[in-house]
Every structure is written in structure tokens, then in C-alpha cells.
Design a protein around this motif. Structure first.
Motif, PDB file in Angstrom:
ATOM      1  N   SER A 244       0.626  -1.568  -0.013  1.00  0.00           N
ATOM      2  CA  SER A 244       0.174  -0.136  -0.292  1.00  0.00           C
ATOM      3  C   SER A 244       0.718   1.274   0.131  1.00  0.00           C
ATOM      4  O   SER A 244       0.415   2.328   0.005  1.00  0.00           O
ATOM      5  N   THR A 245       2.193   1.358   0.351  1.00  0.00           N
ATOM      6  CA  THR A 245       3.257   2.506   0.403  1.00  0.00           C
ATOM      7  C   THR A 245       2.575   3.256   1.482  1.00  0.00           C
ATOM      8  O   THR A 245       3.194   3.937   1.503  1.00  0.00           O
ATOM      9  N   LEU A 246       1.823   2.603   2.717  1.00  0.00           N
ATOM     10  CA  LEU A 246       2.096   3.582   3.994  1.00  0.00           C
ATOM     11  C   LEU A 246       2.865   3.345   5.016  1.00  0.00           C
ATOM     12  O   LEU A 246       3.404   2.641   4.935  1.00  0.00           O
ATOM     13  N   THR A 247       3.308   4.866   5.502  1.00  0.00           N
ATOM     14  CA  THR A 247       4.088   4.522   6.489  1.00  0.00           C
ATOM     15  C   THR A 247       3.246   4.632   8.035  1.00  0.00           C
ATOM     16  O   THR A 247       3.041   5.685   7.753  1.00  0.00           O
ATOM     17  N   LEU A 248       3.639   4.176   8.733  1.00  0.00           N
ATOM     18  CA  LEU A 248       2.115   4.250  10.286  1.00  0.00           C
ATOM     19  C   LEU A 248       3.205   5.480  11.110  1.00  0.00           C
ATOM     20  O   LEU A 248       4.213   5.524  10.371  1.00  0.00           O
ATOM     21  N   THR A 249       2.483   6.535  11.271  1.00  0.00           N
ATOM     22  CA  THR A 249       2.790   7.061  12.248  1.00  0.00           C
ATOM     23  C   THR A 249       3.049   7.537  13.460  1.00  0.00           C
ATOM     24  O   THR A 249       2.848   5.655  13.812  1.00  0.00           O
ATOM     25  N   HIS A 250       3.890   8.127  13.729  1.00  0.00           N
ATOM     26  CA  HIS A 250       4.570   8.031  15.359  1.00  0.00           C
ATOM     27  C   HIS A 250       3.292   7.560  16.091  1.00  0.00           C
ATOM     28  O   HIS A 250       3.601   6.331  17.267  1.00  0.00           O
ATOM     29  N   LYS A 251       1.774   8.069  15.749  1.00  0.00           N
ATOM     30  CA  LYS A 251       1.221   7.888  16.866  1.00  0.00           C
ATOM     31  C   LYS A 251       0.279   6.882  16.847  1.00  0.00           C
ATOM     32  O   LYS A 251       0.143   5.725  17.786  1.00  0.00           O
ATOM     33  N   TYR A 377      -3.451   7.460  -7.433  1.00  0.00           N
ATOM     34  CA  TYR A 377      -2.798   6.129  -6.396  1.00  0.00           C
ATOM     35  C   TYR A 377      -2.469   6.523  -5.645  1.00  0.00           C
ATOM     36  O   TYR A 377      -1.541   7.682  -5.497  1.00  0.00           O
ATOM     37  N   ASP A 378      -1.422   5.632  -4.974  1.00  0.00           N
ATOM     38  CA  ASP A 378      -0.754   5.919  -3.601  1.00  0.00           C
ATOM     39  C   ASP A 378       0.537   5.761  -3.796  1.00  0.00           C
ATOM     40  O   ASP A 378       0.891   4.629  -4.520  1.00  0.00           O
ATOM     41  N   ALA A 379       1.771   6.327  -3.054  1.00  0.00           N
ATOM     42  CA  ALA A 379       3.113   6.610  -2.999  1.00  0.00           C
ATOM     43  C   ALA A 379       4.055   6.745  -2.699  1.00  0.00           C
ATOM     44  O   ALA A 379       3.003   8.436  -1.848  1.00  0.00           O
ATOM     45  N   HIS A 380       4.792   7.165  -2.694  1.00  0.00           N
ATOM     46  CA  HIS A 380       5.841   7.743  -2.028  1.00  0.00           C
ATOM     47  C   HIS A 380       6.953   8.154  -2.610  1.00  0.00           C
ATOM     48  O   HIS A 380       7.265   6.745  -3.483  1.00  0.00           O
ATOM     49  N   ALA A 381       7.311   9.763  -2.963  1.00  0.00           N
ATOM     50  CA  ALA A 381       8.558  10.192  -3.813  1.00  0.00           C
ATOM     51  C   ALA A 381       9.919   8.755  -4.164  1.00  0.00           C
ATOM     52  O   ALA A 381      10.645   9.145  -4.311  1.00  0.00           O
TER      53      ALA A 381
END
Length: 463
Positions: A244-251, A377-381
Motif C-alpha cells: 500500500s506504500t503506507l508509512t505508519l505514523t509516530h502516534k 494512486y498511493d506512492a512515496h517519492a
């Protein structure tokens, strides 16, 4: 000899999806994980219906749906077989484009750097030593280098708790075998690396999907599971998640770690993509160091063939227990590959290459933003894959779109391969690193966009 479909029984019992739709998803998933291979023969309709305790009509509908998706071939008098890659229409370069394997893009000077490094390694090493058995888990120098690399994400990393492994997958096999007994439960996101699904199935471990929101698995769902059926471990791919390219937040990381601490649930932190972003929240290992087994590798940071992973266990005793499990399954990592990895970390080549791959990924993500401008779409640079939801108005399902792209010489993976809850999203993972050049990447993404734009191809004949 066990049936190739026997493991479907439990999966079908766990899903809310109708069996005639779930079975094609399972075929697609098994193809992606390697459990099924092209030209494998599947049971006949009556045999499969009996094995799965389903009626004949349901299984017939399931096979028909799988044929519609391009997953199966049926031959009169011979049976039903898994399809291989369909014959492709060559692109301008005359070959197909690989966008299904998540491999880092290769910067222009990658080959020259590799040749120079290999030459220096051979000139400065005893070549016979590279062909002999080595200390399991890496030499002291290898562990020290691994600890320095891990400290980029796990500041408290201690070299005596580090194991050098032949890739993350082998480390996960050892971790699952140590933390969960057959019949035990590992909880995880509703989307996950297909390898963890294959490992769990092989070891007889049950996967329990946790509901998610836009920030990842829900901490309150994790806690509810801990109260009713304490899981053996929590598996998480927290940075640039595959797929999914998701990065979990600190929280969210803090909340999940808090639940694990209160219920003493070990955490398997598979941080394969951790080094790619220039900045990321603290690792779960920072919030729950006494429970977290942190593993990252070089294959997603420096090159797919560099099958070296570094695993950090909470204590020296747990490190030794894992060493025994790894020794039983993999014997040792390749001395040549590990020596190269250690040399790259120590002399700074690893960091230089990481920066070069990050820059190449950004260039390809910029291409994707142009070619797929009309399709969210979802992505991270800094990453090299994207997660492409397939909108209903496009007229495609993800599996049909993946088949149509294969017919045009492009390999991508539909969402069923990553689903852990039996309800796969209508989405597709597209990898940008497999293309040899930016021009090839642009051509492939142009075809993806045009195929989405033209759903009338849905019923085009398979070539």
C-alpha cells in the motif's frame, strides 16, 4: 502426496466472500507466492467439490471465473491447468517489462560500482575462505557492520544481538517458527507481503487480519484480539508498506507498541523499505525494545540480488535461539555476498548507493505522476512502487486489468496476492524498479494509463 488445494479449506472457512469468487482469488494468490506454478494441474470439479465440501455448481462457477481472469486453462480429456504468462505483444524494445517484482531501480553507474567493489573484495580477501563454511549469523566484523547499518533506525542496536541472514524471508521463517506453534495466531494488517502468508501456511500458523484505517492497523482492534485470543506475535511492515506504500505514523506506532507491551505480544518488525525515506517515524523497536524483533535487508535498498538481511533480537539469549532456527533452514548466508555487504557498509558505498537509488526512484515517481495523472494512486517519492486502486468507472477488475497488461507485455500484481482477510481490494501494485531505463518505465506506465482509459479492451481476445 498432498493436494495443492488442501490449504484452501481453512481459507474458505475464514472468508466472508462467496466460494465461487474466493477460489479464483486463492489461485491468484498461490501463483503470486509460488505455491502454484504455471502448468500445475488442479483437481477436477467433482474431486475439488468433495475436498472442499462444496457443491459441484459452486466449483464449476469458481473455475469459470478463474478462466475469465486468465488464470486457468481447461483441456477436454486432460483436465484443468494453471496458466503461465500469456503470450505477450512485444513493446517497442521487443521484450516484456517487469513491474510485478519490487526491485530497486538501478542507477546509471550501478554496474561499474559493483565491478569495482567485487574486484577490490577479491584482491583483498582469501578466495578460499569465501568458499568455506563461516560462523553462523556472520563474523564479528559482519555483525558490527550490520549494527552500524541498523542504528540508522534502531539507535539502541547491540552487535551481540544481531544476526546476518540470507535475506529477510529466511529471517521471517525463523521468527515465525520460533514465536508461533502450529495452530497459533499471528495478527497483521489486512494487506501484507505475500511471503508472510506463504510462511504461515507452510508452518500451520493462522493469520488474523486487523481492521485498518488510513493510518494502518487499528490499535483497539489489536487490543480486542489480545483480550479474547492472545496472538503469538504481531507482524508489521511499517515503512512504505508492501503493497500500500503506507508509512505508519509516530502516534500509531506508539499505540500498537503500547498494546504489545501491556499484553506481552512479540512484535515482528519487517522494515524492508526503512532506509529509503530520508526521514521516517521511530521504529516500533524504539517503543518496545524488549519485545521487538527488528529486521531489514539490503535487497530493497541496494539491489535485489544482495540477499543479506540484518536481524536484531531483544536479548542475546533470543538471538542464539533464532540462530538455531536459521541454521536449521538456511545453514548460512553466502560468505561472498555478506563480505561484499560488509565492505559496502564500512567504506560508505552502501550509503552512496542508497542515495543514488533514492534519486532514481524520485525520477521514476515523477514519470508516474505524469503518465497516471488521471488516476489517483498511493506512492512515496523515495519508494519504487505504487498502489493503484482500480475505480469502478474504469470498467476493470484488478485481476482482469493485470491480465490485459500481461497481454501487452507488462507484468503487475492484483490486490488478491496481498489480502489477508479474504476481501481483497480492487487495486494493483505497480513496481517501477524492474524497468531497465526511465524511457522503458515511461512506456510501460503510458500503456497502464491507456489501458485504464479504454475498458472496451476488457473482452478483447487473449493473444
Amino acid at each position: 502426496m498432498s493436494s495443492p488445494t488442501h490449504h484452501w479449506i481453512k481459507r474458505l472457512a475464514d472468508t466472508r466472500k462467496p466460494a465461487y469468487l474466493a477460489i479464483p482469488d486463492l489461485i491468484e494468490e498461490d501463483l503470486a507466492t509460488g505455491r502454484l506454478r504455471p502448468r500445475d494441474r488442479l483437481p477436477g470439479l467433482r474431486d475439488l467439490a468433495e475436498e472442499l465440501a462444496l457443491n459441484y455448481t459452486t466449483v464449476a462457477r469458481a473455475y469459470a471465473e478463474a478462466r475469465k481472469r486468465g488464470l486457468l486453462d481447461s483441456r477436454a480429456g486432460s483436465g484443468t491447468f494453471v496458466r503461465g504468462r500469456t503470450a505477450t505483444l512485444p513493446l517497442a524494445g521487443g521484450s516484456s517489462i517487469e513491474m510485478s517484482m519490487n526491485t530497486p531501480p538501478e542507477p546509471p553507474d550501478y554496474a561499474a560500482r559493483l565491478r569495482d567493489s567485487a574486484a577490490r573484495l577479491m584482491s583483498g580477501s582469501d578466495p578460499y575462505q569465501l568458499l568455506r563454511y563461516q560462523d553462523f549469523g556472520g563474523s564479528a566484523a559482519d555483525k558490527d557492520a550490520g549494527a552500524e547499518w541498523l542504528k540508522r533506525r534502531v539507535p539502541h542496536c547491540d552487535a551481540q544481538n544481531v544476526l546476518v541472514c540470507p535475506g529477510i524471508h529466511s529471517a521471517l521463517v525463523a521468527l515465525v517458527s520460533q514465536l508461533a506453534r502450529p495452530g497459533g495466531t499471528i495478527c497483521l494488517d489486512t494487506l501484507a507481503y505475500p511471503g508472510i502468508k506463504a510462511i504461515a501456511a507452510q508452518l500451520g500458523v493462522r493469520l488474523q487480519a486487523l481492521p485498518r484505517d488510513d493510518e494502518g492497523p487499528l490499535a483497539h482492534a489489536f487490543e480486542a484480539l489480545c483480550k479474547t485470543d492472545k496472538p503469538s506475535a504481531f507482524y508489521c511492515n511499517p515503512t512504505l508498506q508492501n503493497p500500500s506504500t503506507l508509512t505508519l505514523t509516530h502516534k500509531r506506532r506508539e499505540a500498537l507498541a503500547d498494546v504489545a507491551l501491556r499484553y506481552s505480544v512479540p512484535i515482528i518488525e519487517d522494515d524492508a523499505y526503512a532506509m529509503l525515506p530520508q526521514s521516517a517515524p521511530d521504529a516500533l523497536a524504539s517503543f518496545a525494545p524488549e519485545l521487538t524483533y527488528y529486521v531489514t535487508g539490503l535487497s530493497k535498498s541496494l539491489g535485489a540480488g544482495l540477499r543479506v538481511a540484518h536481524l536484531h533480537a531483544p536479548t542475546a539469549r533470543q538471538t542464539q535461539r533464532l540462530a538455531g532456527a536459521l541454521r536449521a533452514t538456511t545453514v548460512m548466508a553466502s560468505p561472498f555476498t555478506v563480505t561484499l555487504a560488509t565492505q559496502w557498509i564500512v567504506d560508505g558505498t552502501a550509503l552512496d548507493m542508497l542515495n543514488a537509488i533514492r534519486n532514481e526512484s524520485r525520477a521514476r515517481q515523477a514519470i508516474a505522476s505524469r503518465m497516471l495523472e488521471a488516476w489517483p494512486y498511493d506512492a512515496h517519492a523515495d519508494g519504487f512502487h505504487l498502489w493503484l486502486p482500480v475505480p469502478a468507472e474504469s470498467g476493470w477488475s484488478a485481476s482482469e486489468l493485470a491480465l490485459q497488461l500481461r497481454n501487452q507485455g507488462i507484468a503487475a500484481v492484483a490486490g488478491a496476492a496481498f489480502s489477508t482477510d479474504g476481501n481483497p481490494p480492487n487495486a494493483m501494485r505497480v513496481c517501477l524498479g524492474g524497468s531497465k531505463t526511465r524511457d522503458e518505465c515511461e512506456e510501460a506506465l503510458r500503456i497502464v494509463g491507456e489501458t485504464l482509459d479504454h475498458p472496451h479492451h476488457l473482452h478483447s481476445p487473449v493473444m
